[in-house]
Design an enzyme around this catalytic site. Structure first.
Site, short mmCIF file in Angstrom:
data_model
loop_
_atom_site.label_atom_id
_atom_site.label_comp_id
_atom_site.label_asym_id
_atom_site.label_seq_id
_atom_site.Cartn_x
_atom_site.Cartn_y
_atom_site.Cartn_z
N ARG A 1 0.83 -1.21 0.00
CA ARG A 1 0.00 0.00 0.00
C ARG A 1 0.86 1.26 0.00
O ARG A 1 0.42 2.32 -0.46
CB ARG A 1 -0.94 -0.01 1.22
N LYS B 1 -13.05 -9.55 8.34
CA LYS B 1 -13.98 -8.42 8.60
C LYS B 1 -15.39 -8.87 8.21
O LYS B 1 -15.99 -8.37 7.26
CB LYS B 1 -13.54 -7.19 7.82
N GLY C 1 -6.25 -5.28 1.42
CA GLY C 1 -4.90 -5.12 1.96
C GLY C 1 -4.29 -6.46 2.33
O GLY C 1 -3.15 -6.77 1.95
N GLY D 1 -12.70 -3.86 1.58
CA GLY D 1 -14.07 -3.39 1.73
C GLY D 1 -14.40 -2.37 0.63
O GLY D 1 -15.51 -2.37 0.08
N1 LIG Z 1 -10.94 -18.75 9.64
C1 LIG Z 1 -10.38 -17.62 10.05
N2 LIG Z 1 -10.44 -17.26 11.34
C2 LIG Z 1 -9.88 -16.10 11.76
N3 LIG Z 1 -9.23 -15.23 10.94
C3 LIG Z 1 -9.15 -15.55 9.64
C4 LIG Z 1 -9.73 -16.74 9.13
N4 LIG Z 1 -9.47 -16.78 7.81
C5 LIG Z 1 -8.79 -15.68 7.51
N5 LIG Z 1 -8.57 -14.93 8.60
C6 LIG Z 1 -7.83 -13.65 8.71
O1 LIG Z 1 -8.43 -12.68 7.89
C7 LIG Z 1 -7.51 -11.60 7.80
C8 LIG Z 1 -7.76 -10.80 6.56
O2 LIG Z 1 -9.12 -10.38 6.54
P1 LIG Z 1 -9.63 -9.00 5.88
O3 LIG Z 1 -11.11 -9.11 5.82
O4 LIG Z 1 -9.02 -7.86 6.62
O5 LIG Z 1 -8.98 -9.09 4.42
P2 LIG Z 1 -8.80 -8.02 3.25
O6 LIG Z 1 -10.13 -7.68 2.71
O7 LIG Z 1 -7.81 -8.55 2.31
O8 LIG Z 1 -8.20 -6.73 3.90
P3 LIG Z 1 -8.82 -5.27 4.04
O9 LIG Z 1 -10.32 -5.38 4.17
O10 LIG Z 1 -8.18 -4.87 5.31
O11 LIG Z 1 -8.38 -4.53 2.86
C9 LIG Z 1 -6.13 -12.26 7.83
O12 LIG Z 1 -5.34 -11.62 8.80
C10 LIG Z 1 -6.41 -13.73 8.18
O13 LIG Z 1 -5.56 -14.26 9.18
O1 LIG Z 2 -7.72 -2.25 5.37
C1 LIG Z 2 -8.67 -1.66 4.84
O2 LIG Z 2 -9.61 -2.27 4.26
C2 LIG Z 2 -8.67 -0.15 4.81
O3 LIG Z 2 -7.44 0.37 5.22
C3 LIG Z 2 -9.81 0.39 5.65
O4 LIG Z 2 -9.62 0.03 6.99
P1 LIG Z 2 -10.89 -0.10 7.96
O5 LIG Z 2 -11.65 -1.33 7.51
O6 LIG Z 2 -10.31 -0.22 9.34
O7 LIG Z 2 -11.72 1.15 7.78
#
Ligand SMILES: Nc1ncnc2c1ncn2[C@@H]1O[C@H](COP(=O)(O)OP(=O)(O)OP(=O)(O)O)[C@@H](O)[C@H]1O
Ligand SMILES: O=C(O)[C@H](O)COP(=O)(O)O
Length: 403
Positions: free
Chosen positions: A37, A202, A360, A384
């Protein structure tokens, strides 16, 4: 939407330009484990500095509770930005206080500063318009021009994303322009079959997205922490896995609607489980057990999709003309739980279709697991943000750049 090219043409020498970036990078202590990033915002920061602007870079990192918290300091990101730019980057230890004001006042033309984590101020994320406005006013005093380039945060109605651009002449940076250009293709003229793979942690944010995706995608593959709310809704025991209990009725309705509309909603058939979350620091062997998705014991947690699910998801991705993947399939940061994420990444690499990875952590997973970034159609910095864009929602951070 005016872009940074217009700003550069008009001239920015001597102007204080506020760049709202997304430097929300994964950290192990103070070590950045993936700097994607930061690299993504370099073209904008470099172009502004070369044009003689006084560049003020701002971002959030993590989710601190509206007050300073050293664990979420942007100092490591500022240092890495300096290394990548090959130039000194000043760092303000607060966001709008004495340090920020003095740091910005001390910038010469062409110099770059980073101010401390925007979320150290409660006004940044406040739902109260007046509180956000007051913080945006304080941020506006630091700059003459606003450049929005934090694509990963454009879905947040936060002070620096939504309220601040209304107070300054505003432009979209190179990253936002690129991201929107690619993602627009997935909303306008999507080639089918269109397969969306969703995972990650998330869960509450992303479950809602499925509502819209059911009307757009041909197939939805659910993994990561997202899967357990679905498995629970099917009546399975999910033990101590990630669960969004209040979303069970919504998820049940999604499954019914998918069936009615002929959308394939595919859930894990087996998972890797353990009694405890793995140690991501020592990476000590976790020795997970593989069980069928309907056989998770009450004291265990699902931490990755299992081998049968890996094969199933690869087969469901093989004929896709378009793939959007957001969210790791498991806790990929630990080698014992990385195979599901690797299998999905490999299926995208092998796909002849147009493949987009968003998020991310998803982008970090692809890189840290050793995949070549160029093997994917596009790697988006927004998780997101990209999902909500694909939903067709108006994103506050893009709307604010439009007028
Ligand atoms: N079954 C699970 N239980 C708990 N955590 C998990 C599981 N599967 C994946 N993860 C965690 O999910 C995290 C990533 O989730 P996130 O929703 O933040 O992903 P992203 O969409 O790529 O990132 P962002 O939304 O921050 O841009 C990782 O740190 C991973 O360890
Ligand atoms: O990791 C992300 O998806 C962005 O940096 C936004 O972070 P946030 O979900 O904490 O708002």
């Amino acid at each position: 939407m005016k872009t940074i090219d217009e700003l550069l043409t008009d001239g920015v020498a001597g102007k204080r330009v506020f760049v709202r970036a997304d430097l929300n990078v994964p950290l192990d202590g103070t070590t950045i484990t993936d700097d994607g990033r930061i690299r993504a915002v370099l073209p904008t920061v470099r172009a502004l500095a070369e044009a003689g602007a006084r560049v003020v870079v701002a971002s959030h990192l993590g989710r601190p509770k509206g007050a300073p918290d050293p664990a979420f300091s942007l100092a490591p990101a500022a240092a890495r930005l300096g290394e990548l730019l090959g130039a000194e980057v000043a760092f303000a230890t607060d966001t709008v206080g004495d340090s920020a004001q003095a740091t910005v006042a001390g910038l010469a033309d062409g110099q770059v500063a980073v101010i401390e984590n925007l979320r150290f101020n409660a006004g940044e994320t406040s739902k109260d318009d007046a509180e956000r406005a007051a913080f945006a006013d304080a941020l506006a005093a630091l700059a003459d021009v606003y450049v929005g380039d934090g694509f990963g945060a454009v879905h947040r109605k936060h002070a620096s994303v939504f309220d601040l651009p209304a107070r300054l002449p505003h432009y979209a940076g190179h990253l936002i322009a690129t991201e929107v250009g690619v993602l627009r293709k997935l909303t306008e003229d999507v080639q089918r079959p269109y397969v969306v793979a969703l995972g990650g942690a998330k869960v509450s944010d992303k479950l809602a997205v499925i509502d819209q995706l059911l009307a757009k995608a041909d197939r939805l593959l659910i993994g990561g922490g997202m899967a357990y709310t679905f498995l629970k809704a099917k009546g399975y025991e999910v033990g101590i896995s990630l669960l969004q209990e209040d979303q069970i009725p919504a998820v049940t309705e999604y499954m019914e609607r998918a069936e009615k509309n002929g959308v394939e909603l595919v859930l894990p058939v087996d998972v890797l489980i353990s009694t405890e979350f793995p140690d991501l620091k020592t990476k000590a062997p976790a020795n997970p057990t593989t069980v069928a998705a309907d056989a998770i014991p009450a004291d265990q947690e699902g931490l990755d999709i299992g081998p049968e699910t890996r094969k199933l998801y690869a087969s469901k991705l093989a004929d896709a003309a378009t793939v959007f993947w957001n969210g790791p399939m498991g806790v990929f940061e630990h080698p014992d739980y990385a195979e599901g994420t690797k299998a999905v990444a490999q299926a995208l690499v092998d796909s002849p279709g147009f493949t987009v990875v968003g998020g991310g952590d998803s982008a970090a997973a692809v890189r840290t697991l050793g995949f070549d970034e160029n093997a994917f159609g596009h790697i988006s910095t927004g998780g997101g943000a990209s999902l909500e864009y694909l939903e067709g929602k108006t994103l506050p951070g893009l709307a604010a750049l439009e007028d």
